[in-house]
Design a protein around this motif. Sequence first.
Motif, mmCIF file in Angstrom:
data_model
loop_
_atom_site.group_PDB
_atom_site.id
_atom_site.type_symbol
_atom_site.label_atom_id
_atom_site.label_comp_id
_atom_site.label_asym_id
_atom_site.label_seq_id
_atom_site.Cartn_x
_atom_site.Cartn_y
_atom_site.Cartn_z
ATOM 1 N N VAL A 72 -1.419 7.961 -0.119
ATOM 2 C CA VAL A 72 -0.341 7.530 0.722
ATOM 3 C C VAL A 72 0.125 6.237 0.627
ATOM 4 C CG1 VAL A 72 0.422 7.693 3.178
ATOM 5 C CG2 VAL A 72 -1.211 9.574 2.304
ATOM 6 N N GLU A 73 1.562 6.000 0.804
ATOM 7 C CA GLU A 73 2.233 4.745 0.799
ATOM 8 C C GLU A 73 1.512 3.947 1.787
ATOM 9 O OE1 GLU A 73 6.251 5.247 0.751
ATOM 10 O OE2 GLU A 73 6.217 6.658 -0.935
ATOM 11 N N SER A 74 1.371 2.453 1.497
ATOM 12 C CA SER A 74 0.776 1.641 2.649
ATOM 13 C C SER A 74 1.646 1.712 3.983
ATOM 14 C CB SER A 74 0.517 0.256 2.083
ATOM 15 O OG SER A 74 1.708 -0.283 1.861
ATOM 16 N N GLY A 75 2.901 1.931 3.854
ATOM 17 C CA GLY A 75 4.022 1.666 5.139
ATOM 18 C C GLY A 75 3.763 3.124 5.981
ATOM 19 N N GLU A 102 -2.894 -3.765 -6.348
ATOM 20 C CA GLU A 102 -1.832 -3.779 -6.906
ATOM 21 C C GLU A 102 -1.492 -3.717 -8.469
ATOM 22 O OE1 GLU A 102 0.873 -2.957 -5.324
ATOM 23 O OE2 GLU A 102 -0.005 -3.448 -3.261
ATOM 24 N N THR A 103 -0.837 -2.599 -9.088
ATOM 25 C CA THR A 103 -0.694 -2.344 -10.625
ATOM 26 C C THR A 103 0.766 -2.983 -10.909
ATOM 27 O OG1 THR A 103 0.173 -0.128 -10.281
ATOM 28 C CG2 THR A 103 -2.148 -0.489 -10.359
ATOM 29 N N LYS A 110 -5.127 0.532 -8.315
ATOM 30 C CA LYS A 110 -6.335 0.573 -9.098
ATOM 31 C C LYS A 110 -7.404 0.032 -8.055
ATOM 32 C CE LYS A 110 -5.492 -4.080 -10.627
ATOM 33 N NZ LYS A 110 -5.588 -4.883 -12.115
ATOM 34 N N PHE A 111 -8.585 0.467 -8.367
ATOM 35 C CA PHE A 111 -9.608 0.145 -7.521
ATOM 36 C C PHE A 111 -11.135 -0.253 -8.335
ATOM 37 C CE2 PHE A 111 -7.263 3.660 -6.215
ATOM 38 C CZ PHE A 111 -6.962 3.276 -4.699
ATOM 39 N N SER A 112 -11.600 -1.248 -7.644
ATOM 40 C CA SER A 112 -12.788 -1.974 -8.335
ATOM 41 C C SER A 112 -13.908 -2.323 -7.496
ATOM 42 C CB SER A 112 -12.493 -3.188 -9.044
ATOM 43 O OG SER A 112 -13.243 -4.108 -9.731
ATOM 44 N N SER A 176 -4.834 -6.991 1.850
ATOM 45 C CA SER A 176 -5.774 -7.705 2.237
ATOM 46 C C SER A 176 -6.531 -8.253 0.946
ATOM 47 C CB SER A 176 -6.951 -7.086 2.908
ATOM 48 O OG SER A 176 -7.517 -5.884 2.040
ATOM 49 N N LEU A 177 -7.779 -8.942 0.984
ATOM 50 C CA LEU A 177 -8.680 -9.240 -0.037
ATOM 51 C C LEU A 177 -9.497 -8.258 -0.402
ATOM 52 C CD1 LEU A 177 -9.265 -12.877 0.979
ATOM 53 C CD2 LEU A 177 -7.453 -11.902 -0.690
ATOM 54 N N GLY A 178 -9.314 -7.030 -0.269
ATOM 55 C CA GLY A 178 -10.111 -5.898 -0.406
ATOM 56 C C GLY A 178 -10.524 -5.056 0.812
#
Length: 207
Positions: A72-75, A102-103, A110-112, A176-178
């Motif tokens: 879902v979009e962050s907004g 963010e891509t 993307k996720f890490s 955020s920073l994750g």
Amino acid sequence: MKSKIFFLFTLLIFCTAFACRNKEEKPTVHKNSKPIYSYEGKLKSEVIEIRRFLGKSPKYNSDVAFFLDMKVESGRNRFFIYDLKHNKLLDKGLVGHGSGSETGIYGELKFSNVKNSNCSSLGKYAIGGSYSGRFGKAYKLYGLDKTNSNAFDRNIVLHKYEDVPFEEQPYPICNSLGCPMVNEKFFGVLEKQIDTSKKKILLVMYY
């Protein structure tokens, strides 16, 4: 007189044939509309999965859980408080994701699980104790899957931030920073659930 009747009869046949042919040859309009993503179906499947997990792990709260749908979009509201006991949605709110996720392509993340990646990590988390940090009260998160096993070492926590809006927005919110980062008012709602729970509440982030 006969010639006029013949002419009218011929004209009638021609018009009828033309009308039928025109009706048959009318092109069919195909709408190539892209299906709109709906969180309800995905949430339902995630609820089933978490119930299955809780059946094997009684040390966690089996009455309520938090679900974060990063598709879902962050907004838009994508942080869901779900009543597992009565099978209903209790509340929902906005949540920011990691800037590293963010891509550059709108709607794609993307996720890490890597330290200093500033990415969000998918998977199940156990919400631990609270502490007072940079953003005030925050909750430690413990990753329960391979995809988020480094959450504690990465200092990934559930916290509030004043710049996260309370209402839905037509544009993306801050990153955020994750960490899963929410509005101060919505944090108060989560706080009540967490602090009154005798067992650790699970938070599930999926995409």
